[in-house]
Design a protein around this motif. Structure first.
Motif, PDB file in Angstrom:
ATOM      1  N   ALA A 133       0.869  -1.175   0.000  1.00 20.92           N
ATOM      2  CA  ALA A 133       0.000   0.000   0.000  1.00 20.92           C
ATOM      3  C   ALA A 133       0.905   1.223   0.000  1.00 20.92           C
ATOM      4  O   ALA A 133       1.514   1.562   1.026  1.00 20.92           O
ATOM      5  N   GLU A 134       1.025   1.859  -1.156  1.00 23.57           N
ATOM      6  CA  GLU A 134       2.050   2.897  -1.320  1.00 23.57           C
ATOM      7  C   GLU A 134       1.793   4.098  -0.415  1.00 23.57           C
ATOM      8  O   GLU A 134       2.721   4.630   0.197  1.00 23.57           O
ATOM      9  N   GLU A 135       0.552   4.566  -0.337  1.00 23.76           N
ATOM     10  CA  GLU A 135       0.259   5.737   0.503  1.00 23.76           C
ATOM     11  C   GLU A 135       0.424   5.429   1.993  1.00 23.76           C
ATOM     12  O   GLU A 135       0.722   6.324   2.780  1.00 23.76           O
ATOM     13  N   TRP A 136       0.203   4.183   2.379  1.00 20.35           N
ATOM     14  CA  TRP A 136       0.318   3.801   3.788  1.00 20.35           C
ATOM     15  C   TRP A 136       1.692   3.256   4.133  1.00 20.35           C
ATOM     16  O   TRP A 136       1.991   3.031   5.305  1.00 20.35           O
TER      17      TRP A 136
ATOM     18  N   PRO B  29      -7.929   7.544  -0.464  1.00 13.43           N
ATOM     19  CA  PRO B  29      -7.255   7.165  -1.711  1.00 13.43           C
ATOM     20  C   PRO B  29      -5.970   6.392  -1.421  1.00 13.43           C
ATOM     21  O   PRO B  29      -5.107   6.847  -0.682  1.00 13.43           O
ATOM     22  N   VAL B  30      -5.846   5.199  -1.983  1.00 11.15           N
ATOM     23  CA  VAL B  30      -4.667   4.362  -1.774  1.00 11.15           C
ATOM     24  C   VAL B  30      -4.491   3.491  -3.003  1.00 11.15           C
ATOM     25  O   VAL B  30      -5.463   3.103  -3.660  1.00 11.15           O
TER      26      VAL B  30
ATOM     27  N   ALA C 299      -1.048  -3.106  11.376  1.00  8.16           N
ATOM     28  CA  ALA C 299      -0.090  -2.016  11.167  1.00  8.16           C
ATOM     29  C   ALA C 299      -0.296  -1.361   9.810  1.00  8.16           C
ATOM     30  O   ALA C 299      -0.068  -0.157   9.647  1.00  8.16           O
ATOM     31  N   THR C 300      -0.764  -2.128   8.812  1.00  8.18           N
ATOM     32  CA  THR C 300      -1.047  -1.556   7.497  1.00  8.18           C
ATOM     33  C   THR C 300      -2.259  -0.640   7.546  1.00  8.18           C
ATOM     34  O   THR C 300      -2.306   0.402   6.873  1.00  8.18           O
TER      35      THR C 300
END
Length: 380
Positions: free
Chosen positions: A151-154, A219-220, A266-267
């Motif tokens: 998950a790039e944003e997270w 948004p993710v 955690a994600t």
């Protein structure tokens, strides 16, 4: 006679001393035994009342450790030590929005997989549960393909597990297998390059739909990272960390299998506050009717406009000396533009005139936001 008397006098005191020593030793032994018996009979007193110690029987010990035949019971929640360990897990039910996201994923995925396979596809949720990541890796039925995504944003990772039944079903459907027949399964061999490529395409479809399911909330973009066949190489979190597991059942006529989506807590931590929201519906709390009504009412709100001819700075002593009849000269000439303000914000520039025997202001210029704020600072 003289030789025996001293001998007798010497021996008698020795016998008396020996007997007295024996008697004293015997009394000491008796006293020691009596003290030991008192200690055993009356333990050392402690503060407060002492309750009798209760010893667990074997059945109670088995129930505590979860080894009994009835472990788990009808409630399905386990017993004994299992409940103590599970107490540290965070239940997914505390995140109400997560169920809505997964329900949205099922609807989107059903349509996407129909276009992907050109076949009738039904997707359903078998189970949503919270468990530890290490326990899940140990329970994965092999052979299977484990897809790691990010998950790039997270800035964290997740896991998608495709079981062998679904792998062979997807390969059979995409390569033109006959409908109505079960997929051929060949166990005991590694997956071929073609099978890995087709499963990777399937995982990319799932990732795109998962991103769309989370879009109304946050948004993710979920990006496919790698494909593994050994659970030891798919360690994206510590074994003791809690995670949420979603089991999706995918049926294609008489074929199908299971797809499992694993997201560590955690994600989900960056959007935890959003997942805690309740009663938001599919639109996640946005009410277009209320927004339209609020905008219409705001447009009908009355505001007061002030026409500012001039502003001057005067000393307090000059203000105190003002009398009735004194004149204050304005530093503006005839026909000079004036500003129209609402509160402390300058909105327009105009000219003062007369219309129908009344003073009027004709708006000549609309001030931009920067000019209005600069004008307010100058006036201040």
């Amino acid at each position: 006679m003289s030789d025996e008397l001293p001998k007798t006098a010497v021996e008698e005191p020795a016998e008396d001393d020996w007997g007295a020593a024996l008697a004293e030793a015997a009394e000491d032994d008796l006293a020691a035994h009596a003290a030991a018996e008192r200690i055993l009979a009356d333990p050392v007193p402690v503060a407060g009342p002492v309750e009798p110690t209760r010893v667990l029987n074997q059945a109670e010990i088995d129930s505590l450790l979860g080894f009994g035949n009835g472990a788990g019971g009808d409630d399905g929640g386990g017993s004994g030590m299992e409940r103590v360990i599970a107490r540290g897990l965070v239940s997914y039910e505390r995140l109400p929005m997560l169920e809505i996201v997964f329900d949205r994923l099922v609807r989107i995925l059903s349509t996407t997989l129909r276009n992907f396979t050109s076949d009738t596809v039904e997707v359903s949720i078998d189970e949503i549960q919270s468990l530890r990541f290490g326990d899940y890796l140990n329970s994965i039925p092999l052979p299977a393909m484990l897809s790691v995504f990010k998950a790039e944003e997270w800035d964290n990772y997740g896991l998608v597990v495709v079981d062998s039944a679904l792998i062979y079903s997807v390969v059979d459907v995409l390569l033109g297998g006959r409908r109505g027949t079960s997929a051929m399964r060949i166990e005991g061999r590694p997956y071929t390059t073609i099978e890995r490529t087709l499963v990777e395409r399937l995982v990319n479809v799932v990732m795109n739909d998962l991103s769309e399911a989370f879009a109304p909330l946050s948004p993710v973009r979920f990006k496919f990272e790698r494909l593994e066949v050994n659970p030891r190489f798919a360690m994206i979190s510590r074994s003791s960390n809690a995670a949420v597991l979603v089991r999706l059942r995918i049926d294609m006529d008489s074929r199908g299998g299971e797809l499992q989506l694993m997201l560590p807590y955690a994600t989900l931590e960056p959007v935890r506050d959003l997942l805690l929201q309740q009663f938001m519906g599919e639109k996640f709390g946005r009410d277009s009717i209320w927004e339209t009504h609020l905008a219409e009412e705001l447009r009908q709100t009355g505001v007061a406009l002030d026409v500012v001819l001039d502003e001057q700075t005067m000393a307090l002593s000059d203000v105190l000396r003002l009398q009735v009849g004194d004149q204050i000269l304005l530093n503006v000439g005839p026909g000079a533009p004036v500003r129209l303000r609402c509160g402390e914000t300058s909105l327009f520039e105009g000219l003062v005139g007369r219309r129908n025997d009344r003073l009027a202001v004709r708006i000549e210029n609309v001030l931009a936001r920067e000019d209005a704020s600069r004008g307010a600072e100058d006036l201040a």
